[in-house]
Design a protein around this motif. Sequence first.
Motif, mmCIF file in Angstrom:
data_model
loop_
_atom_site.group_PDB
_atom_site.id
_atom_site.type_symbol
_atom_site.label_atom_id
_atom_site.label_comp_id
_atom_site.label_asym_id
_atom_site.label_seq_id
_atom_site.Cartn_x
_atom_site.Cartn_y
_atom_site.Cartn_z
ATOM 1 N N SER A 1 15.256 38.130 -57.960
ATOM 2 C CA SER A 1 13.886 38.386 -58.403
ATOM 3 C C SER A 1 13.840 39.382 -59.553
ATOM 4 O O SER A 1 12.929 39.339 -60.379
ATOM 5 N N GLN A 2 14.816 40.272 -59.641
ATOM 6 C CA GLN A 2 14.820 41.255 -60.723
ATOM 7 C C GLN A 2 15.420 40.696 -62.009
ATOM 8 O O GLN A 2 14.975 41.020 -63.110
ATOM 9 N N PHE A 3 16.424 39.811 -61.899
ATOM 10 C CA PHE A 3 17.150 39.337 -63.070
ATOM 11 C C PHE A 3 16.828 37.897 -63.449
ATOM 12 O O PHE A 3 17.439 37.355 -64.363
ATOM 13 N N LYS A 4 15.872 37.267 -62.786
ATOM 14 C CA LYS A 4 15.620 35.836 -63.007
ATOM 15 C C LYS A 4 15.234 35.504 -64.444
ATOM 16 O O LYS A 4 15.462 34.376 -64.903
ATOM 17 N N ASP A 5 14.652 36.452 -65.170
ATOM 18 C CA ASP A 5 14.259 36.189 -66.559
ATOM 19 C C ASP A 5 15.266 36.766 -67.554
ATOM 20 O O ASP A 5 14.945 36.980 -68.721
ATOM 21 N N CYS A 6 16.488 37.012 -67.081
ATOM 22 C CA CYS A 6 17.500 37.679 -67.909
ATOM 23 C C CYS A 6 18.741 36.815 -68.113
ATOM 24 O O CYS A 6 19.855 37.327 -68.286
#
Length: 571
Positions: A180-185
């Motif tokens: 959830s923290q890195f999904k757009d990375c």
Amino acid sequence: MRQNNSIRVMAAASLLAAGLATHPALAARGADGDVRILFWQAVSNLNPYLSGGSKDVYAASIVLEPLAGFNEQGKVFPRLAAEVPTVQNGGIARDMTSITWKLKPGLTWSDGGDVTADDVVFTWKYCMAPGGGCAQAAKFDGVKSVEAIDRLTVKVSFAAPKPYPYSAFVGQLSPIIQQSQFKDCLGEKAPQCTEANFKPHGTGPFMVRDFKANDAVLFDANPRYRDPDKPNFASVTLKGGGDAMSAARAVLETGEYDFAWNTVVEPEISDAMLKAGKGTLTSAFSSTVERIHLNPYAVDAALGPKRSTKEAGPHPILSDPKVRRALALAIDRDTIVQAGYGTAGQPTCNIVPAPDIFASDAKIWCGNQDLASANALLDEAGWKQGSDGVREKDGRKLSLLFLTTTNSVRQGTQVLVKDMWSQIGVQTELRNVSASVFFGGDPASPDTYQKFYADAEMYASGFESTDPEKFMAGFTCDKIPNPANNWQGENISRYCNPAYDKMLTELRQTPGIDRRAALVRTLNDMIVNDGLVIPLVNRGEPSAISNQLKGAKLNPWDSQLWNIADWSRSK
């Protein structure tokens, strides 16, 4: 004693803020206040997938955890996993084509989210995303798929039988990150996710309170850590900067810090510091080798983005194997160890010096300095002695730019090597840069060790597992740093040999320690005989530890902060 009333008040405030001090079951957690750690190589990132430098990986290990780690004896033990999979317990397929991990139930991220198999699957996808330049891609070599069988079970399948499957998600080089923290990375966006890279949510004993790149990182005890009685400290102050000597002094003489990592200082200096009686200096020997890399590609600044890549063309001097062999033969390793390392170093000609079964005994040619043979090789290569003592060929002087990090021992070694090379007619320009920049992995910086904008560069590294397969995979042709992978490849030497790559594939498929060891020794010999890598010293990884700090066990196979949850202060 440094833990005065003000620090106790700060520790208590930290506990209250985290919601710990009011819970009777958690009374032991944080009771020892703040532990102060000094990394003179300042931390620049807390995402090991974007930086392979030990300083960043170790700092991240305070927060991020893998499924399993390596203890101080090099044995695999479970971290987030309920147990270590084996063939006997059914976790490893009998045909060795898969390994199945089961997560401990009830694990939560520091932000309160549940840890699930989906996070493990995502971690693999994150590293494998095109354009991301994952610094730990070799950890996933041979992995065909990673799938969530259920909420707490993940299956890693291999393209071919993998006799040693403890690579992906094992050790601090491949921890689990939160989906959830890195999904757009993913991919090219990875370096842009500053908040996630600097303050990752984790499962470890501490969580990030504040991050200042190349300066300091402040951590608080993680209120959701799975052991209700740990960590013993309420907070961690991890300060960066300075040099190895000042770091050692801050623990051994002044007592300002509890732990200082990588305190490589000259023997006479460390002996004087120890007389203060405030701490000890301990080295953990394993596979760490101080080595010189020679660049096979041209590095002229006029080449622009092609510089130090295959597209730049061969190096006008170092592409000749005779020159590389001559440079290796000119070096007196015994002198380097005596002058800079003392009992914390051992001369070596191997890139894999340990464990013993993997260490080659075939490197007799480089064991001793041989100036006569070195000079003869340069004569054969057409380099003639000039009037100033510097060899020349086709109007070009045999002149090299030699880069390393700012460190008294490394700079002292540079000076010694410069003198040794001068004895065979080589002119050497010395340069050093801050370790935080050199190992920082910033694709925009011209001074990283991955960019290698020099003729020669020196640093130390090793492998965190007792099996060198992943380390050897870092020397294959596809791991060479270049603009396409954001300069994150592991093959810093730019060594490229199809025969090597073919044998590495064989290693991946070979069971049995004796057969695997024989292949590793041969691979080691290929690298060393080629001459792009010149091993110098099997270096113990030294740390200075306060006499008041208890439980800090040095670990040559994993992060030096691997058991920080168990650290405590003597009363």
